[in-house]
Enzyme design. Sequence first.
Site, PDB file in Angstrom:
ATOM      1  CG  ASN A  41      -1.871   1.158   1.245  1.00  0.00           C
ATOM      2  OD1 ASN A  41      -1.449   2.312   1.359  1.00  0.00           O
ATOM      3  ND2 ASN A  41      -3.153   0.880   1.110  1.00  0.00           N
TER       4      ASN A  41
ATOM      5  CB  SER B  23      -6.057   1.600  -4.123  1.00  0.00           C
ATOM      6  OG  SER B  23      -6.392   2.946  -3.886  1.00  0.00           O
ATOM      7  CD  GLU B  24      -5.669   3.925   1.413  1.00  0.00           C
ATOM      8  OE1 GLU B  24      -4.935   3.301   0.613  1.00  0.00           O
ATOM      9  OE2 GLU B  24      -5.368   5.042   1.881  1.00  0.00           O
ATOM     10  CG  ASN B  25     -10.072   3.578  -3.386  1.00  0.00           C
ATOM     11  OD1 ASN B  25      -8.916   3.145  -3.328  1.00  0.00           O
ATOM     12  ND2 ASN B  25     -10.617   3.997  -4.500  1.00  0.00           N
TER      13      ASN B  25
ATOM     14  CB  SER C  68     -10.257  -2.093   1.398  1.00  0.00           C
ATOM     15  OG  SER C  68      -9.041  -1.640   0.890  1.00  0.00           O
TER      16      SER C  68
END
Lengths: 233, 233, 218, 218
Positions: C23, C46-48, C88
């Site tokens: 990340n 991607s943390e979304n 996520s």
Amino acid sequence: MNKVFKNADDAIKDIQDGAVIMIGGFGLCGIPENCLTALVKKRTKNLTCVSNNAGVDDFGIGLLLKGRQVKKMVASYVGENAEFERQLLNGELEVELIPQGTLATRCMAAGYGMPAIFTPAGVGTEVAKGKESRVFNGKEYLLEYAIDAGFAFVKAWKGDKLGNLIYKETARNFNPLMAMGGKITIAEVEELVEPGELDPNQVHTPGIYVHRIFQGSHYEKRIEQRTVRPKKS
Amino acid sequence: MNKVFKNADDAIKDIQDGAVIMIGGFGLCGIPENCLTALVKKRTKNLTCVSNNAGVDDFGIGLLLKGRQVKKMVASYVGENAEFERQLLNGELEVELIPQGTLATRCMAAGYGMPAIFTPAGVGTEVAKGKESRVFNGKEYLLEYAIDAGFAFVKAWKGDKLGNLIYKETARNFNPLMAMGGKITIAEVEELVEPGELDPNQVHTPGIYVHRIFQGSHYEKRIEQRTVRPKKS
Amino acid sequence: MAIDKYQIAQRIAKELKDGYYVNLGIGIPTLVANYIPGGINVTLQSENGLLGMGPFPEEGREDPDLINAGKQTITTLPGSAFFDSALSFGMIRAGKVDLTVLGAMEVSERGDIANWKIPGKMVKGMGGAMDLVASAKNIIVAMMHTNPKGESKLLPECSLPLTGIKCVKKIVSDLAVIEIFNNRFKLLERAPGVSVEEIKSKTAGTLMVEGDIPEMQF
Amino acid sequence: MAIDKYQIAQRIAKELKDGYYVNLGIGIPTLVANYIPGGINVTLQSENGLLGMGPFPEEGREDPDLINAGKQTITTLPGSAFFDSALSFGMIRAGKVDLTVLGAMEVSERGDIANWKIPGKMVKGMGGAMDLVASAKNIIVAMMHTNPKGESKLLPECSLPLTGIKCVKKIVSDLAVIEIFNNRFKLLERAPGVSVEEIKSKTAGTLMVEGDIPEMQF
């Protein structure tokens, strides 16, 4: 890093006596047939199996029981299995029964990095014995811990070489949850494809949860309760 | 029971002043544009909005802020919004900031019937102030409560008339989570289809979480940060 | 001479290993993606809600439904997967992401990090930063060694509100590679031509220097 | 005369309302699906991971990947959705399922239920029963009023190990429709031709009888 293994024997070859294994499937639906067969062949002993059910006498986890490979079974429902009953009554087998939703959620919790969850299931019953309980908004809940394990076996419909998985219909059941709980998750799939062949919008288990994958073979997909209605004429 | 509404005005018509509304989307991606526009038009006041972001000055939740309709904003990141800043500094707006993963998981918890979750996010920081903490396996976690609300607005790519939803790409983000937290969840979709037209294996939000659905229109889908690389020639 | 942000990113890229899930935060960390060593495969999270993030789209091919956590238009690579924001952060919390690279305003000797709030300035929120630093099993900070006023950002204690505690494992700055070791900054590498003395003078916290300190290799 | 299991199912079906999401347990509860009143839509949930369960498949069209919580081969109806078992129990726990119909070995005056274990007999496990009874907002029990030995199954206190406490809202037996009200059994309806006296004599717990008790309508 290559996640693709040749077959089940290859994928499970480092599982040692005494291992704890989470196993997907509900009844005989969606069980990792190839991994189970390979484990029977390998004769690994003293296993702890975490699975909603324990198979039937001659299929699924039942085969491991027959080979006296299981020390402890963690499950929610273990009927349909005479050998299981015999071993249990003889004290050869240890059993921990967990409500089905609690079991599912505890496995999921591991995959979400949550050390424990709260559930009302079992409050006021023998399941609550020795457990911490807590009232939220006037309702009582039990604190239940996440379940993870050294290995998880799961079965998917399709998978790609990066470990992304898509399950079919109700064969999904516990598979995504067990996949999340395994330190080493081994997925067998009916169809192994190249990265890019699965629609990323439809992936059920992202490959980050899957460490080994192989194309399974000879799926029997045994039906436990064949119920039908007459054909329309 | 019919879940299908004519349009956004119709679907939100019973939302009263003072309502708490959970709103899907991340940045401007996957936001329920039609519902937000209708709410601006309706001039409903004293709202509490739970959303990862607060839109920009002239789009998304920013439009509600402009109309002074928001009393309190619960979010993880509220930059990119000058009007927001003005109202906040003037004491016209209350803000509760929650770490993004905590926010996502608290909303999900509501949909899973879990009253609270444990997360390490915020341990040792001002977020932990006044909160209960607990150590599991040597690591400290905060106890955080589930978030639900009277209403949730979500935006999906496709939906059927029973409320089953499929999101597109990263426009999924918070939408399934907000859908789970709403007592009345209102879904707007780019394409509304008949039951049976969506593959049941690919549904992201089962219809049981969706109470009202309508076919949205005029999606602007504004891009916040347009980043590109040169065209290959 | 101090290295620039591209070289910081390049040096961090050397920490990547084959099969890593990574990340990358906003700013310098994002640049790391441009320097992934040949022969290894790294998957960007991607943390979304995405695994398998690719480069920016070609002009004219931007997709508003496809953005990263910095809200930038992006693409996906073959074998990517989309999921909701709870899963996520779930995979981050569960330690499935091997490496997280973040920017910081301050880092303390014991690995505390401050990067979300400056008292008196507008508070924009922590976004996913607190989740990332509390959950990631391996965190590298990419930052300048000093702030624009020339003050050290490597401190005995952070002065700014914390984002997380005891979480940073390594810092790659324009001057040095530093490890957090026993609640101290341990100097591992120098930027080419930068002396240990200079690094020491710009590090407010305790700097351990053992033996010869090699220069960074790129 | 006592009604049979089909009539019990038929009577329970009258409790269904348009738009209900319903979970039907194994045995008599499963039969309820055959009596859904015309003009209303009810969606059946199967806790292994399905909303929108349809009837059994036509012979030769059984799909081993498509079963219900009783492990029976089934079909889906248009608009169905599959999900994993955690989300399935999640929606139950969150109160999204409007009605749960279950069998029982014993029910107590305060709504406790026992239906998973008989001491001394082989223990097969609780499956999803404990989750369902602890979580469902409306639970109807479908059962015979007495056990094969003729002993009442409606007791002041359950003698068997409990599945859940204070959860049953209503009982439909071969003799009566009974509500749990203020920690007592409240008689609502009699099976056609069955007297209040007979019901009273076969109910070990306290039976409230107020006014005239109508016969069940089908």
